[in-house]
Design a protein around this motif. Structure first.
Motif, PDB file in Angstrom:
ATOM      1  N   UNK A   1      -4.198   7.330   3.708  1.00  0.00           N
ATOM      2  CA  UNK A   1      -3.694   8.625   4.144  1.00  0.00           C
ATOM      3  C   UNK A   1      -2.490   9.003   3.287  1.00  0.00           C
ATOM      4  N   UNK A   2      -2.459  10.264   2.862  1.00  0.00           N
ATOM      5  CA  UNK A   2      -1.377  10.776   2.020  1.00  0.00           C
ATOM      6  C   UNK A   2      -0.706  11.940   2.741  1.00  0.00           C
ATOM      7  N   UNK A   3       0.603  11.816   2.941  1.00  0.00           N
ATOM      8  CA  UNK A   3       1.375  12.893   3.556  1.00  0.00           C
ATOM      9  C   UNK A   3       1.941  13.765   2.441  1.00  0.00           C
ATOM     10  N   UNK A   4       1.621  15.048   2.476  1.00  0.00           N
ATOM     11  CA  UNK A   4       1.964  15.949   1.383  1.00  0.00           C
ATOM     12  C   UNK A   4       3.403  16.446   1.466  1.00  0.00           C
ATOM     13  N   UNK A   5       4.001  16.642   0.297  1.00  0.00           N
ATOM     14  CA  UNK A   5       5.314  17.273   0.243  1.00  0.00           C
ATOM     15  C   UNK A   5       5.218  18.741   0.635  1.00  0.00           C
ATOM     16  N   UNK A  52      -8.386   9.656   1.709  1.00  0.00           N
ATOM     17  CA  UNK A  52      -9.112   9.280   0.503  1.00  0.00           C
ATOM     18  C   UNK A  52      -9.490   7.809   0.625  1.00  0.00           C
ATOM     19  N   UNK A  53     -10.011   7.238  -0.449  1.00  0.00           N
ATOM     20  CA  UNK A  53     -10.379   5.820  -0.441  1.00  0.00           C
ATOM     21  C   UNK A  53      -9.148   4.954  -0.670  1.00  0.00           C
ATOM     22  N   UNK A  54      -9.104   3.822   0.015  1.00  0.00           N
ATOM     23  CA  UNK A  54      -7.967   2.918  -0.131  1.00  0.00           C
ATOM     24  C   UNK A  54      -7.869   2.295  -1.500  1.00  0.00           C
ATOM     25  N   UNK A  55      -9.004   2.154  -2.209  1.00  0.00           N
ATOM     26  CA  UNK A  55      -8.944   1.549  -3.541  1.00  0.00           C
ATOM     27  C   UNK A  55      -8.439   2.527  -4.597  1.00  0.00           C
ATOM     28  N   UNK A  56      -8.157   3.768  -4.187  1.00  0.00           N
ATOM     29  CA  UNK A  56      -7.651   4.767  -5.139  1.00  0.00           C
ATOM     30  C   UNK A  56      -6.134   4.730  -5.301  1.00  0.00           C
ATOM     31  N   UNK A  57      -5.431   4.238  -4.290  1.00  0.00           N
ATOM     32  CA  UNK A  57      -3.965   4.311  -4.269  1.00  0.00           C
ATOM     33  C   UNK A  57      -3.395   3.063  -3.610  1.00  0.00           C
ATOM     34  N   UNK A  58      -2.090   2.901  -3.723  1.00  0.00           N
ATOM     35  CA  UNK A  58      -1.397   1.799  -3.073  1.00  0.00           C
ATOM     36  C   UNK A  58      -0.425   2.328  -2.031  1.00  0.00           C
ATOM     37  N   UNK A  59      -0.120   1.506  -1.031  1.00  0.00           N
ATOM     38  CA  UNK A  59       0.810   1.907   0.013  1.00  0.00           C
ATOM     39  C   UNK A  59       2.170   2.249  -0.596  1.00  0.00           C
ATOM     40  N   UNK A  60       2.699   3.398  -0.237  1.00  0.00           N
ATOM     41  CA  UNK A  60       3.984   3.836  -0.757  1.00  0.00           C
ATOM     42  C   UNK A  60       3.912   4.575  -2.077  1.00  0.00           C
ATOM     43  N   UNK A  61       2.739   4.639  -2.692  1.00  0.00           N
ATOM     44  CA  UNK A  61       2.588   5.361  -3.958  1.00  0.00           C
ATOM     45  C   UNK A  61       2.944   6.832  -3.778  1.00  0.00           C
ATOM     46  N   UNK A  63       1.738   7.951   0.029  1.00  0.00           N
ATOM     47  CA  UNK A  63       0.693   7.191   0.711  1.00  0.00           C
ATOM     48  C   UNK A  63       1.334   6.477   1.897  1.00  0.00           C
ATOM     49  N   UNK A  64       0.980   6.909   3.120  1.00  0.00           N
ATOM     50  CA  UNK A  64       1.606   6.348   4.320  1.00  0.00           C
ATOM     51  C   UNK A  64       0.749   5.263   4.970  1.00  0.00           C
ATOM     52  N   UNK A  65      -0.529   5.204   4.613  1.00  0.00           N
ATOM     53  CA  UNK A  65      -1.418   4.136   5.077  1.00  0.00           C
ATOM     54  C   UNK A  65      -2.412   3.816   3.975  1.00  0.00           C
ATOM     55  N   UNK A  66      -2.751   2.526   3.857  1.00  0.00           N
ATOM     56  CA  UNK A  66      -3.736   2.122   2.840  1.00  0.00           C
ATOM     57  C   UNK A  66      -4.398   0.832   3.281  1.00  0.00           C
ATOM     58  N   UNK A  67      -5.713   0.786   3.152  1.00  0.00           N
ATOM     59  CA  UNK A  67      -6.485  -0.377   3.569  1.00  0.00           C
ATOM     60  C   UNK A  67      -7.736  -0.469   2.703  1.00  0.00           C
ATOM     61  N   UNK A  68      -8.266  -1.675   2.571  1.00  0.00           N
ATOM     62  CA  UNK A  68      -9.534  -1.858   1.861  1.00  0.00           C
ATOM     63  C   UNK A  68     -10.684  -2.149   2.807  1.00  0.00           C
ATOM     64  N   UNK A  69     -10.405  -2.462   4.063  1.00  0.00           N
ATOM     65  CA  UNK A  69     -11.451  -2.714   5.061  1.00  0.00           C
ATOM     66  C   UNK A  69     -10.939  -2.273   6.426  1.00  0.00           C
ATOM     67  N   UNK A  70     -11.182  -1.028   6.809  1.00  0.00           N
ATOM     68  CA  UNK A  70     -11.938  -0.004   6.093  1.00  0.00           C
ATOM     69  C   UNK A  70     -11.201   0.485   4.844  1.00  0.00           C
ATOM     70  N   UNK A  71     -11.981   0.984   3.896  1.00  0.00           N
ATOM     71  CA  UNK A  71     -11.463   1.428   2.603  1.00  0.00           C
ATOM     72  C   UNK A  71     -10.993   2.882   2.737  1.00  0.00           C
TER      73      UNK A  71
END
Length: 262
Positions: A151-155, A108-117, A140-148
């Motif tokens: 990655x979310x690892x599902x339960x 998804x987009x990085x501006x949607x979530x925070x790392x560890x959310x 959320x296992x990875x998050x960046x704004x550049x590139x935006x």
């Protein structure tokens, strides 16, 4: 453990997060392969200049969204194969379950979530749903704004086929999305150009809530993720997202081999 929604729970989620919009103009080019186009594309890449401006990114006087289960357009085969992997995230953004050698993850987009959310994800939230709605959580296992990107690892992995990654643009593109956090829809439009790790497209409507949705090529592979917009109701401007190539290059989790079409 995955659960199904009860009552109005979907309506109680927080406000939808808008995608950031950038304005300005410049030119650079990465053309669509010759066999995919009927005309020579003009370079239309847009350099970012004003990251504080926000718009809804509707291209033209009306929003041309079609509920996913009633869509019969040119991407009907793609929609059928890919739409189950599209997910509503925290009621405010869109994501896509993608194939990866280390295991499927939601991008998804990085501006949607925070790392560890801990994100709440809803699969099969759509009109005339063709299956049970699945609600699960993920980290959320990875998050960046550049590139935006994030990655979310599902339960719990849903029983759906993940979307494959690609760097190959086609003349027409599609985005399956949850605009304003509403049931899943599809919009299609024209590829314009790619440069500076961004892919640009026109006449392809998105709204608040579409951030993070996958930009699909004609084969139904994920070319990028939608993050920003510059369309207006007069049909001017373009929308855009970060390319799959940029995301894979930045990601410790994703590998070059995860891009199956180049």
């Amino acid at each position: 453990m995955a659960t199904r929604p009860h009552g109005p729970s979907l309506k109680l989620w927080g406000p939808i997060l808008a995608g950031t919009v950038f304005l300005g103009a410049a030119a650079c080019g990465k053309s669509v392969p010759a066999e995919e186009i009927t005309e020579d594309p003009a370079p239309v890449c847009v350099k970012t200049k004003s990251p504080e401006v926000r718009r809804l990114s509707q291209c033209g006087p009306s929003a041309d969204f079609t509920p996913i289960n009633s869509y019969q357009g040119a991407f009907a085969d793609v929609a059928q194969a890919s739409e189950d992997a599209v997910v509503l995230i925290d009621g405010r953004c869109t994501g896509t379950l993608i194939e990866a050698s280390a295991g499927p993850v939601v991008v998804t987009a990085g501006h949607c979530v925070g790392l560890g959310d801990r994100a709440l994800l809803v699969f099969n939230f759509e009109d005339a749903a063709d299956g049970d709605t699945l609600i699960t959580e993920g980290t959320v296992i990875e998050q960046s704004l550049a590139p935006d990107y994030a990655l979310i690892q599902l339960d719990v992995l849903p029983a759906v086929t993940p979307v494959l990654l690609s760097t190959v643009a086609t003349e027409r593109l599609a985005i399956i999305q949850h605009p304003r956090g509403k049931p899943k829809v599809i919009a299609e439009g024209s590829y314009l150009d790619a440069c500076d790790q961004l892919v640009y497209y026109s006449d392809l409507d998105t709204l608040v809530g579409s951030s993070g949705a996958g930009v699909l090529n004609r084969q139904g592979h994920l070319l990028g993720i939608h993050t920003d917009g510059d369309c207006d109701e007069r049909g001017r401007g373009s929308n855009r997202g970060w390319t799959t190539e940029a995301i894979v290059e930045a990601s410790p989790y994703l590998q070059s081999a995860d891009i199956v079409e180049r």
